[in-house]
Design a protein around this motif. Structure first.
Motif: not given
Length: 253
Positions: A40-41, A6-8, A14-18
């Motif tokens: 944000v990705y 998802r991207d906003l 800015f890539v975020i990994l859970h």
């Protein structure tokens, strides 16, 4: 592997990994705030969320999945952040592909090896018979004897979804995760350090980053600084979102 995301927003990528058993949805609230200044990705790692399932599951593969993702979306010099298992992916990625990111953020995980400690969660998830289940309430009741914390149950059950025939399914590939669970705690190593700006954030109540971890952190990430969030545990971003948000913004700036 083509990862779901998802991207906003717009701006610096800015890539975020859970983390393990997580998915991109876990970060949507904070992502909305960061998206006011950054693109944000939110990425689903393999065998999680809506990304493809595979019988193979280790950090080498997840690092290459991420490299493919950055290439596919033409992301140059992104900031990359990961929490827990996602933090291990981010560390491994930075050490292997230092030219592909500008800054690294690691939330509540260290490079050291961790023993397997998710057996209660796996046993609880396996106790849920999704073939006969008719409601999420039933799933939570089956999970409760294994996971007493309601918030953790809610987090895990975000992986449940309704199929087109109204039956339930898992977003995550539970069988592959269970088979490869020892990979999740694997030590992060490298002969060459990552020399770009790095931020480690830990929860004060968490034991995932300890004083004994600092030598290895500083050896692998010589520009690293550590911030501790008061009264927060391992889910530091969920337990203290305002403080976590500000630490990340200040660091990226």
């Amino acid at each position: 592997m083509k990862l779901h995301y998802r991207d906003l927003g717009q701006g610096t990528p800015f890539v975020i990994l859970h983390g393990l058993f997580g998915l991109s949805d876990n970060w949507q609230t904070l992502a909305k705030y960061w998206s006011q200044n950054y693109h944000v990705y939110l990425v689903d790692l393999r065998n999680h969320g809506r990304s493809p399932h595979s019988t193979d599951f280790n950090y080498d593969l997840m690092v290459e999945d991420l490299a493919e993702f950055l290439t596919e979306h033409q992301l140059e010099n992104p900031v990359i952040m990961g929490h827990s298992m996602g933090g291990k992916v981010a560390m491994n990625f930075a050490l292997k592909h230092p030219e592909k990111l500008s800054k690294l953020i690691v939330a509540d995980i260290a490079p050291r090896p961790y023993p397997v400690h998710h057996q209660d969660i796996i046993d609880g998830l396996n106790a849920i018979d999704i073939s006969t289940m008719t409601s999420r309430t039933e799933a939570e009741a089956a999970l409760a004897p294994y996971i007493p914390e309601a918030e953790t149950r809610l987090f895990l059950l975000k992986n449940l979804y309704r199929r087109e025939d109204n039956s339930f399914g898992w977003r995550m590939n539970l069988a592959t995760i269970e088979k490869n669970i020892e990979e999740v705690g694997r030590e992060t190593t490298s002969d060459t350090p990552f020399t770009k700006p790095t931020l480690f954030i830990k929860g004060e109540k968490s034991r995932y980053i300890q004083d004994k971890d600092m030598p290895s952190i500083q050896r692998l990430f010589p520009q690293a600084k550590l911030e501790t969030v008061a009264n927060a545990g391992h889910w530091v971003h969920a337990e203290a979102p305002e403080k976590f948000y500000q630490l990340v913004v200040d660091f990226i700036k």
